[in-house]
Design an enzyme around this catalytic site. Structure first.
Site, PDB file in Angstrom:
ATOM      1  N   ARG A  74      -7.925   7.029  -4.754  1.00 13.08           N
ATOM      2  CA  ARG A  74      -8.350   5.757  -5.332  1.00 13.08           C
ATOM      3  C   ARG A  74      -9.847   5.603  -5.124  1.00 13.08           C
ATOM      4  NH1 ARG A  74      -4.951   0.981  -3.024  1.00 13.08           N
ATOM      5  NH2 ARG A  74      -3.293   1.855  -4.331  1.00 13.08           N
ATOM      6  N   ARG A 143     -10.478  -3.984   0.960  1.00 12.12           N
ATOM      7  CA  ARG A 143     -10.313  -3.051  -0.153  1.00 12.12           C
ATOM      8  C   ARG A 143     -11.365  -3.292  -1.219  1.00 12.12           C
ATOM      9  NH1 ARG A 143      -5.048  -1.070  -0.487  1.00 12.12           N
ATOM     10  NH2 ARG A 143      -4.113  -0.885   1.572  1.00 12.12           N
ATOM     11  N   LYS A 211      -4.045  -4.546   5.290  1.00  9.77           N
ATOM     12  CA  LYS A 211      -5.033  -4.535   4.198  1.00  9.77           C
ATOM     13  C   LYS A 211      -5.629  -5.925   3.994  1.00  9.77           C
ATOM     14  CE  LYS A 211      -1.962  -3.087   1.197  1.00  9.77           C
ATOM     15  NZ  LYS A 211      -1.123  -2.819  -0.012  1.00  9.77           N
ATOM     16  N   LYS A 213      -7.939  -8.198   0.988  1.00 10.15           N
ATOM     17  CA  LYS A 213      -8.383  -8.126  -0.414  1.00 10.15           C
ATOM     18  C   LYS A 213      -9.235  -9.318  -0.809  1.00 10.15           C
ATOM     19  CE  LYS A 213      -4.502  -5.288  -1.797  1.00 10.15           C
ATOM     20  NZ  LYS A 213      -3.289  -5.201  -2.652  1.00 10.15           N
ATOM     21  N   CYS A 433       3.249  -1.760 -12.555  1.00  7.21           N
ATOM     22  CA  CYS A 433       2.736  -0.903 -11.491  1.00  7.21           C
ATOM     23  C   CYS A 433       3.080   0.542 -11.812  1.00  7.21           C
ATOM     24  CB  CYS A 433       3.347  -1.305 -10.159  1.00  7.21           C
ATOM     25  SG  CYS A 433       5.068  -0.786 -10.024  1.00  7.21           S
ATOM     26  N   CYS A 439       4.893   7.012  -6.734  1.00  6.46           N
ATOM     27  CA  CYS A 439       4.935   6.026  -5.660  1.00  6.46           C
ATOM     28  C   CYS A 439       6.147   6.241  -4.769  1.00  6.46           C
ATOM     29  CB  CYS A 439       4.963   4.609  -6.210  1.00  6.46           C
ATOM     30  SG  CYS A 439       5.060   3.408  -4.873  1.00  6.46           S
ATOM     31  N   CYS A 478       9.131  -2.280  -7.116  1.00  2.00           N
ATOM     32  CA  CYS A 478       9.631  -2.753  -5.823  1.00  2.00           C
ATOM     33  C   CYS A 478       8.976  -4.090  -5.516  1.00  2.00           C
ATOM     34  CB  CYS A 478       9.349  -1.722  -4.735  1.00  2.00           C
ATOM     35  SG  CYS A 478       7.745  -1.906  -3.945  1.00  2.00           S
ATOM     36  N   CYS A 482       2.624  -4.896  -6.777  1.00  2.00           N
ATOM     37  CA  CYS A 482       1.330  -4.311  -7.151  1.00  2.00           C
ATOM     38  C   CYS A 482       0.792  -4.768  -8.497  1.00  2.00           C
ATOM     39  CB  CYS A 482       1.424  -2.795  -7.112  1.00  2.00           C
ATOM     40  SG  CYS A 482       1.745  -2.186  -5.457  1.00  2.00           S
TER      41      CYS A 482
HETATM   42  C1  SRM Z   1      -2.225   1.377  -8.343  1.00  2.00           C
HETATM   43  C2  SRM Z   1      -1.696  -0.017  -7.909  1.00  2.00           C
HETATM   44  C3  SRM Z   1      -0.762  -0.619  -8.945  1.00  2.00           C
HETATM   45  C4  SRM Z   1      -1.246  -0.467 -10.384  1.00  2.00           C
HETATM   46  O1  SRM Z   1      -0.395  -0.110 -11.200  1.00  2.00           O
HETATM   47  O2  SRM Z   1      -2.425  -0.742 -10.647  1.00  2.00           O
HETATM   48  C5  SRM Z   1      -0.977   0.007  -6.591  1.00  2.00           C
HETATM   49  C6  SRM Z   1      -0.216   1.065  -6.188  1.00  2.00           C
HETATM   50  C7  SRM Z   1       0.377   1.165  -4.931  1.00  2.00           C
HETATM   51  N1  SRM Z   1       0.384   0.213  -4.005  1.00  2.00           N
HETATM   52 FE1  SRM Z   1      -0.187  -1.690  -4.317  1.00  2.00          FE
HETATM   53  N2  SRM Z   1      -1.165  -1.121  -5.876  1.00  2.00           N
HETATM   54  C8  SRM Z   1      -2.072  -1.854  -6.528  1.00  2.00           C
HETATM   55  C9  SRM Z   1      -2.344  -3.178  -6.359  1.00  2.00           C
HETATM   56  C10 SRM Z   1      -1.619  -3.999  -5.504  1.00  2.00           C
HETATM   57  C11 SRM Z   1      -1.591  -5.419  -5.580  1.00  2.00           C
HETATM   58  C12 SRM Z   1      -2.301  -6.267  -6.615  1.00  2.00           C
HETATM   59  C13 SRM Z   1      -3.644  -6.749  -6.151  1.00  2.00           C
HETATM   60  O3  SRM Z   1      -4.058  -6.417  -5.025  1.00  2.00           O
HETATM   61  O4  SRM Z   1      -4.287  -7.494  -6.918  1.00  2.00           O
HETATM   62  C14 SRM Z   1      -0.717  -5.857  -4.601  1.00  2.00           C
HETATM   63  C15 SRM Z   1      -0.262  -7.303  -4.341  1.00  2.00           C
HETATM   64  C16 SRM Z   1      -1.283  -8.130  -3.654  1.00  2.00           C
HETATM   65  C17 SRM Z   1      -1.100  -7.994  -2.186  1.00  2.00           C
HETATM   66  O5  SRM Z   1      -1.713  -7.109  -1.593  1.00  2.00           O
HETATM   67  O6  SRM Z   1      -0.307  -8.779  -1.618  1.00  2.00           O
HETATM   68  C18 SRM Z   1      -0.260  -4.662  -3.938  1.00  2.00           C
HETATM   69  C19 SRM Z   1       0.630  -4.684  -2.932  1.00  2.00           C
HETATM   70  C20 SRM Z   1       1.062  -3.512  -2.245  1.00  2.00           C
HETATM   71  C21 SRM Z   1       1.896  -3.494  -1.084  1.00  2.00           C
HETATM   72  C22 SRM Z   1       2.438  -4.751  -0.354  1.00  2.00           C
HETATM   73  C23 SRM Z   1       1.415  -5.303   0.552  1.00  2.00           C
HETATM   74  C24 SRM Z   1       1.997  -6.437   1.344  1.00  2.00           C
HETATM   75  O7  SRM Z   1       1.236  -7.153   1.967  1.00  2.00           O
HETATM   76  O8  SRM Z   1       3.234  -6.589   1.359  1.00  2.00           O
HETATM   77  C25 SRM Z   1       2.094  -2.147  -0.745  1.00  2.00           C
HETATM   78  C26 SRM Z   1       2.911  -1.590   0.413  1.00  2.00           C
HETATM   79  C27 SRM Z   1       2.182  -1.669   1.717  1.00  2.00           C
HETATM   80  O9  SRM Z   1       0.982  -1.962   1.726  1.00  2.00           O
HETATM   81  O10 SRM Z   1       2.853  -1.409   2.724  1.00  2.00           O
HETATM   82  C28 SRM Z   1       1.376  -1.394  -1.727  1.00  2.00           C
HETATM   83  C29 SRM Z   1       1.286   0.034  -1.827  1.00  2.00           C
HETATM   84  C30 SRM Z   1       0.942   0.739  -2.894  1.00  2.00           C
HETATM   85  C31 SRM Z   1       1.072   2.254  -2.989  1.00  2.00           C
HETATM   86  C32 SRM Z   1      -0.173   2.861  -2.388  1.00  2.00           C
HETATM   87  C33 SRM Z   1       2.377   2.815  -2.386  1.00  2.00           C
HETATM   88  C34 SRM Z   1       2.257   3.316  -0.951  1.00  2.00           C
HETATM   89  O11 SRM Z   1       1.791   2.544  -0.085  1.00  2.00           O
HETATM   90  O12 SRM Z   1       2.674   4.459  -0.727  1.00  2.00           O
HETATM   91  C35 SRM Z   1       1.108   2.401  -4.505  1.00  2.00           C
HETATM   92  C36 SRM Z   1       0.618   3.738  -5.038  1.00  2.00           C
HETATM   93  C37 SRM Z   1       1.425   4.092  -6.287  1.00  2.00           C
HETATM   94  C38 SRM Z   1       0.833   5.237  -7.029  1.00  2.00           C
HETATM   95  O13 SRM Z   1       1.512   6.301  -7.123  1.00  2.00           O
HETATM   96  O14 SRM Z   1      -0.293   5.120  -7.520  1.00  2.00           O
HETATM   97  N3  SRM Z   1       0.766  -2.224  -2.621  1.00  2.00           N
HETATM   98  N4  SRM Z   1      -0.829  -3.541  -4.500  1.00  2.00           N
HETATM   99  C39 SRM Z   1      -2.775  -1.040  -7.606  1.00  2.00           C
HETATM  100  C40 SRM Z   1      -4.019  -0.406  -7.028  1.00  2.00           C
HETATM  101  C41 SRM Z   1      -5.008  -1.457  -6.624  1.00  2.00           C
HETATM  102  C42 SRM Z   1      -6.307  -0.866  -6.169  1.00  2.00           C
HETATM  103  O15 SRM Z   1      -6.979  -0.247  -7.014  1.00  2.00           O
HETATM  104  O16 SRM Z   1      -6.618  -0.996  -4.981  1.00  2.00           O
HETATM  105  S1  SF4 Z   2       5.006  -2.272  -6.582  1.00  2.00           S
HETATM  106 FE1  SF4 Z   2       6.160  -0.966  -5.335  1.00  2.00          FE
HETATM  107  S2  SF4 Z   2       6.776   0.601  -6.707  1.00  2.00           S
HETATM  108 FE2  SF4 Z   2       5.168  -0.417  -7.727  1.00  2.00          FE
HETATM  109  S3  SF4 Z   2       3.413   0.757  -7.131  1.00  2.00           S
HETATM  110 FE3  SF4 Z   2       3.552  -0.919  -5.737  1.00  2.00          FE
HETATM  111  S4  SF4 Z   2       4.625  -0.046  -4.046  1.00  2.00           S
HETATM  112 FE4  SF4 Z   2       4.974   1.314  -5.746  1.00  2.00          FE
END
Ligand code: SRM
Ligand code: SF4
Ligand SMILES: Cc1cc2nc3c(=O)[nH]c(=O)nc-3n(C[C@H](O)[C@H](O)[C@H](O)COP(=O)(O)OP(=O)(O)OC[C@H]3O[C@@H](n4cnc5c(N)ncnc54)[C@H](O)[C@@H]3O)c2cc1C
Ligand SMILES: Cc1cc2nc3c(=O)[nH]c(=O)nc-3n(C[C@H](O)[C@H](O)[C@H](O)COP(=O)(O)O)c2cc1C
Lengths: 577, 596
Positions: A74, A143, A211, A213, A433, A439, A478, A482
């Site tokens: 990323r 981030r 994390k 943000k 997502c 993922c 899930c 995201c």
């Molecule tokens: C690529 C992306 C989704 C997309 O389709 O764009 C993404 C993809 C993933 N996110 Fe996310 N998140 C992405 C934005 C978000 C957002 C939206 C936002 O931030 O505006 C959220 C919700 C906001 C938040 O943080 O609450 C988000 C909440 C999570 C979470 C849950 C965090 C939590 O506090 O519960 C995880 C899991 C974790 O962190 O344990 C996670 C984890 C992941 C991971 C890295 C899975 C992992 O931890 O193994 C995913 C990688 C999938 C892949 O194969 O690429 N991602 N993730 C976004 C990349 C953002 C970036 O460039 O940094």
């Molecule tokens: S929402 Fe869940 S399944 Fe979708 S990218 Fe984020 S961690 Fe993976």
């Protein structure tokens, strides 16, 4: 002495020598494509995740092969702007080392998928050679910082972008680990950020509990979904059109866990107001309070949103002001109207044109007859104006002169690319997502499923005459959220393969969460449930009423007044045959 | 034909005994009968006087005439023929010594009274690897004259190759040019050589044998207190002519989905007393043709309706190899002028370019009777595969690693007979006919403490799996280093999980990999050798044995060059110095190759 209840990750960080761990050794081990479990926690801070191709998991063992490991990388891209040269560099990397796609994310940046271990260093070096990096794109740190769509639209937009870059730089980890491991100790060309090994004035040895943000908005657009983030700034422009300063929001977040009411998405609260001069200091102090107050035993509840739930907003503000040494101002009035992007051409204050393209789920690739990646490459080659990644996974081709407009359109046409204006309002307002196959946390398909679901729903919309109405729909594989599904008028969150929870009633402008309406619904079930709603909405909606508001007025769901009410007042529809 | 020496009915034995004795003496050579006579004379003497003091021979002992048997062999066929010839030479009263070309020199040549040569051809008309040096010496003008020395040459080859039996032919000519006297005409034999080779050898030995010897007895001194005769040495019990029918117990394509490769790991239950092999050996397989191809072939000659013919074509005959030899016999049979035209060298090479027998048959289609057809086809030859298992680790089993050969040309999808036999036409539980092809030139060091360096690409890794399993089972302490190459890490890392386990268990000390297509520039095993040369040299100094296995053109050649350069650097000499060092290692058995 009572036993240490801190979560596993706290120990990993503690003993990592400022994020070094044994990553370097792991990269040198040629018999496996993986790295150790602990190191894979640490590489996140460097902007990369160990993944494996889940589509082929079943066959690997039989073939005497380990899992099909690869890395997701990323990029850190505050405000989402790349020069055309940088775009070309990233495109080349995607073709050489990754899976031939570029993935625009919901946080305004790029992801590469499928980079194997033996190519990791080369790839990281190529990214850095383009004057970009990946440091802190993931991990328990601040981030990538988002900024409202387009800095070229107005002074306020430009200021928002500048703030994004400054905050991002200010909150970067200072460890030399990144440069040692990936760049063989070399510095990134840009000398503004010399690595100071083992020195983390802001983060300390344990970094943040989770994390963190930050986003920056310029009303009336809420395209960066300010209520979904730990820390937000809202540009306040006075009557003279001058930037007065920023409202500060805290405690937003999406992630939750199915069946665990202690976890929930939460819309951010207004904390106060600060000037541009104060903004960075405010960010630093908020980060340090979260560093010291955040929950380091339960990662599930370690985000700032829970710190504020548990300690109270006023206590939190008091501590921040105490560390600042001054009080924050009263929040100023502002209004958000929408979270989406305006697809198509827009003109900036400098009279230049900007074309925002709809990119389905942010995936930039070539398929026969629809060669998006090639089109954008060609544009980057011929057009110097640069590109903007939006928080809706779209891209804006920036700074186009009136003269060049037709050229850009011609290139797109050649490659079979529709700007997106002719797409249904639902599709234009959709996000999903990544989920499967990369993922590791996905419970159901998302990116690979949403498009066909939309096609099915478009039939209903056509019948209801709603083809052009913007209805925000977001899907995730899930509950981590995201694609910010809990802020979508129609939210779909994977529970099991092929089955999704359906959420309704979020605000079109992103200031109200939705609520669970039906559990474990399959594709047919989703259509069956939504079809009659669309019909009713078309008939019964009031002037300018959005689908999310209608869903509440029509009684499908109760309004969610705040994160801690997300799981309350549920009236699920049962009958999903 | 001389009359057979049969005992008369009135001989002092029971009729059964007379039959038994006759069944033996009928087939005896004069030399054998002379020996028997001498044997009984010696026996009576021993009974009378006791074996203590030496006996007076009944007749003056003639010294047995020496015979020098030379073989130039890669995969052991000529070597086996040479060994057999040594045995029957005894019967012909010859005192035969067998030498590998690898160990031969001019002295040996000059001393020789009569010479019998078995020579195989490899590469494209080249001598077998180990034979090259002496072969070149023999062809050079430094070679000594061998005035009047009797010789005979048997050449092994494969009509599939343009340079059929080239090596044998050249040796035959050369020996004559050096003044030798051809005692018996050379034969050039195809893959189905066994029967003809045996007959030729008998005749050649008869010619080389001292004629005057016949009939005169030499007393044979027998020490009856000592044990009898040495037991027959280790000829494999199961051969291409007499295969064992095993059963396939596992059949897996090891390449991950999306790979550009198709490499099958095959486990064969071959639990029979006589079926034994060692790591480094090859397992021979008797495959069957694609039934569809067999049918099309039969149809082309108007026999499509004849089920029996189709079955025979599938099971027994080579219906893919297009050779000039075949076109010639086809022309003779049919008298077709278009066929005759294709037999011309130039025309043939043009036509044969990625074409096969079926293309020819369809081009010059002619109705044939089954007899005619079978008279011009050669038997379906077996295929060899380096055994990928150690019997210590998998008793009663033999594992193979087979790369599927597939290509398309002239609008036809084509597949290798044997590799697609396994990939497409065999399932777990199916029978498969196998035999053992010993290869004593590709063996682990006797001393388990010796370091080994194993270099291989693709299926070339097969014997190393056997090596490491064997050392693991034996608990050998020697260091081991695998240098493996393929196309892509993710999908082509053959036996990856097993290497990981062996590393963890310290049965494998080190692994380096070269995946050619994972990055813009191509990386092959020879590049790794060069990068790691310091360690290679250290290991060699510690007495390491170096092994190379896999494709000759695709890899082994470049590896050979790279090794020479590494050794040259160590000797601070030029490439020649490196070559010399490499030869030295080869002579000492510390540089062994199993290439194909
Ligand atoms: C690529 C992306 C989704 C997309 O389709 O764009 C993404 C993809 C993933 N996110 Fe996310 N998140 C992405 C934005 C978000 C957002 C939206 C936002 O931030 O505006 C959220 C919700 C906001 C938040 O943080 O609450 C988000 C909440 C999570 C979470 C849950 C965090 C939590 O506090 O519960 C995880 C899991 C974790 O962190 O344990 C996670 C984890 C992941 C991971 C890295 C899975 C992992 O931890 O193994 C995913 C990688 C999938 C892949 O194969 O690429 N991602 N993730 C976004 C990349 C953002 C970036 O460039 O940094
Ligand atoms: S929402 Fe869940 S399944 Fe979708 S990218 Fe984020 S961690 Fe993976
Ligand atoms: C000592 C020894 C050990 C061996 N060990 C192994 C091993 O461990 N694993 C292994 O896989 N193989 C091994 N081989 C090779 C193996 O014996 C066979 O040669 C191989 O499996 C091909 O046999 P086949 O019957 O499938 O193909 P065949 O029917 O024999 O066809 C092969 C022929 O097809 C033609 N051909 C192939 N590809 C093309 C193309 N692209 N275009 C045009 N013509 C083409 C060529 O003329 C080639 O000679 C070994 C060989 C030897 C001598
Ligand atoms: C890779 C390879 C190349 C060969 N090249 C030739 C050739 O050019 N001419 C030929 O007549 N036979 C050729 N042969 C056939 C061998 O000579 C034949 O298999 C012979 O029986 C091998 O005898 P050996 O086991 O003593 O080495 C080749 C065989 C192989 C496996």
């Amino acid at each position: 002495m009572s036993e240490d209840k801190r979560s596993k990750n706290e120990f990993i960080k503690e003993s990592s020598r400022q994020l070094r761990g044994t990553i370097a050794e792991g990269l040198a081990d040629v018999v496996t494509g993986a790295i150790s479990e602990d190191d894979s926690q640490l590489t996140k801070f460097h902007g990369t995740y160990l993944q494996d191709d889940r589509d082929v998991r079943g066959e690997r063992g039989k073939k005497k092969l380990e899992k099909a490991y690869s890395f997701m990388i990323r990029v850190r891209l505050p405000g989402g702007f790349t020069t055309s040269k940088q775009w070309l560099a990233l495109d080349a990397i995607a073709g050489t080392y990754a899976n031939h796609t570029l993935r625009l994310t919901t946080r305004q940046t790029f992801q590469f998928h499928g980079v194997i271990k033996s190519n990791m260093k080369r790839t990281m070096q190529a990214i850095n050679a383009a004057l970009l990096d990946t440091l802190a794109a993931c991990g328990d740190v601040n981030r990538n910082v988002l900024a409202c769509g387009n800095p070229f639209l107005s002074k306020a937009h430009a200021a928002a972008h500048k703030l994004a870059v400054d905050v991002s730089e200010h909150l970067l980890p200072q460890t030399g680990a990144y440069h040692e491991i990936w760049l063989d100790g070399e510095q990134v060309q840009d000398k503004t950020r010399p690595a100071k090994p083992n020195e983390e004035p802001i983060y300390g040895t344990h970094y943040l509990p989770r994390k963190f943000k930050i986003v920056i908005a310029v009303p009336p657009s809420n395209d960066i979904d300010i209520y979904a983030h730990d820390l937000g700034y809202i540009a306040i422009v006075d009557d003279a059109g001058k930037l007065a300063g920023w409202n500060v929001t805290v405690g937003g977040g999406m992630g939750m866990t199915h069946g665990d009411a202690e976890t929930f998405p939460r819309t951010a609260d207004l904390l106060g107001f600060c000037t541009t001069e104060q903004a960075i200091d405010v960010a630093e102090k908020i980060v340090t309070v979260q560093r010291d107050w955040g929950n380091r035993e339960l990662r599930k509840r370690a985000r700032l949103k829970y710190t504020i739930e548990d300690r109270g907003l006023d206590n939190f503000r008091a501590e921040v002001e105490n560390r600042l040494g001054y009080k924050l101002g009263e929040p100023r009035p502002f209004e958000f109207t929408s979270t989406g992007d305006v697809i198509g051409w827009a003109q900036g204050s400098d009279k230049k044109w900007h074309l925002t393209l709809f990119i389905e789920n942010g995936r930039i690739k070539d398929v026969p007859g629809w060669t998006l990646r090639s089109a954008l490459r060609e544009i980057a080659e011929k057009h110097p104006g640069g590109f903007l990644v939006t928080a809706n996974q779209n891209v804006t081709i920036a700074n186009v002169t009136a003269k060049a407009k037709p050229k850009i359109e011609a290139i797109l046409k050649e490659h079979g690319i529709d700007i997106g204006t002719s797409l249904s309002g639902l599709r234009r307002s959709s996000m999903s997502c990544v989920s499967l196959p990369t993922c590791g946390l996905g419970l159901a398909e998302s990116e690979r499923f949403l498009p066909e679901l939309l096609t099915a729903l478009e039939d209903s919309l056509d019948r209801a005459g709603l083809k052009n109405d913007e209805i925000v729909i977001r899907m995730t594989g899930c509950p981590n959220g995201c694609a910010r599904p809990y802020l979508a008028e129609i939210g779909l969150v994977g529970r099991n393969p092929g089955l999704y929870n359906l959420y309704l009633g979020a605000a079109f402008n992103g200031d109200r969460l939705n609520k669970l309406y039906a559990e474990d619904v399959d594709k047919a079930g989703i259509v069956r449930l939504l079809d009659p709603m669309f019909a009713r909405y078309a008939k019964e909606r009031e002037q300018g009423e959005h689908f999310g508001d209608f869903a509440i007025r029509a009684g499908y769901v109760k309004a969610t007044t705040g994160g801690n009410r997300f799981h309350a007042d549920l009236e699920l529809v049962k009958s999903v045959a | 034909m001389t009359a057979q020496p049969l005992l008369p009915k009135n001989a002092p034995f029971t009729p059964e005994e007379i039959d038994k004795l006759n069944s033996v003496v009928a087939r005896t050579t004069p030399q054998q009968r002379a020996w028997l006579a001498g044997f009984f004379a010696g026996f009576e003497a021993a009974q009378a006087g006791g074996a203590a003091q030496p006996q007076q021979p009944a007749a003056a002992a003639k010294p047995r005439q020496p015979l020098t048997i030379l073989y130039a062999s890669e995969s052991g066929n000529c070597e086996a023929l040479a060994m057999k010839a040594k045995k029957s030479a005894q019967k012909h009263g010859l005192d035969a010594k067998v030498f590998d070309f690898a160990d031969a020199d001019f002295a040996l040549l000059s001393k020789a009274k009569s010479i019998l040569v078995f020579a195989a051809t490899w590469g494209e008309g080249d001598p077998p690897g180990r034979a090259v040096d002496f072969y070149n010496a023999l062809m050079s003008d430094k070679a000594p004259r061998i005035e009047g020395v009797q010789f005979a040459v048997l050449a092994l080859g494969d009509t599939a190759y343009a340079q059929f039996c080239a090596t044998g032919k050249k040796i035959d000519e050369r020996l004559e040019a050096l003044g030798g006297k051809r005692a018996f005409a050379r034969v050039d034999l195809d893959l189905d050589y066994a029967k003809q080779a045996a007959e030729w050898t008998e005749k050649a030995l008869a010619e080389l044998a001292p004629a005057d010897d016949a009939g005169t007895a030499t007393v044979v001194h027998v020490d009856f207190k000592g044990a009898g005769f040495a037991p027959d040495d280790d000829e494999p019990q199961f051969t291409a002519e007499n295969p064992l029918t095993g059963e396939i117990s596992a059949l897996v394509n090891l390449n991950g989905t999306g790979s550009t490769r198709e490499t099958w790991h095959i486990e064969i239950a071959a639990d029979a007393p006589g079926f034994s092999y060692l790591p480094g050996d090859a397992i021979g397989v008797l495959p069957e043709n694609d039934p569809q191809l067999a049918l099309e072939f039969a149809e082309a000659v108007g026999l499509g309706a004849n089920g029996e013919v189709v079955q025979k074509l599938r099971e027994r005959f080579d219906i893919t190899t297009l050779s000039r030899a075949f076109i010639e016999s086809y022309t003779k049979l049919t008298g077709r002028t278009d066929a005759a035209a294709l037999a011309d060298q130039k025309a043939f090479t043009e036509f044969a370019e990625d074409r096969q027998l079926i293309d020819f048959i369809e081009t010059c289609a002619e109705k044939l009777t089954p007899e005619q057809l079978f008279s011009i086809l050669r038997p379906l030859p077996g295929r060899l595969y380096s055994v990928a298992s150690s019997p210590k680790a998998h008793p009663g089993e033999a594992h193979l690693l087979i790369g599927a050969v597939r290509w398309e040309s002239h609008g036809r999808k084509r597949g290798g007979v044997s590799s697609t036999y396994f990939a497409d036409r065999r399932r777990v539980g199916d029978p498969v006919r196998v035999y053992v092809k010993p290869n004593r030139h590709f063996r682990l060091p006797e001393d388990g403490n010796r370091p080994i360096i194993m270099i291989g690409a693709g299926t070339g890794v097969a014997p190393y799996r056997a090596f490491i399993e064997d050392r693991a089972e034996a608990g050998a302490a020697g260091k081991s280093w695998l240098i493996f190459g393929e196309r892509n890490f993710t999908n082509d890392f053959l036996y990856q999980l097993e290497w990981q386990d062996h590393l963890a268990a310290k049965a494998l000390s080190r692994i380096d990999v070269a995946f050619s297509r994972d990055q813009p520039e191509k990386i092959y095993v020879q590049h790794r050798l060069w990068e790691e040369r310091a360690d290679i040299i250290r290991w060699v100094e510690e007495g390491a044995h170096i092994y190379v296995c896999g494709d000759e053109k695709g890899m082994a050649r470049d590896v050979d060059v790279a090794l020479a350069r590494v050794l040259a650097e160590a000797a601070r000499g030029d490439d020649e110095a490196g070559r010399a060092k490499l030869k030295e290692l080869a002579k000492a058995g510390r540089y062994q190759r199993d290439v194909y």
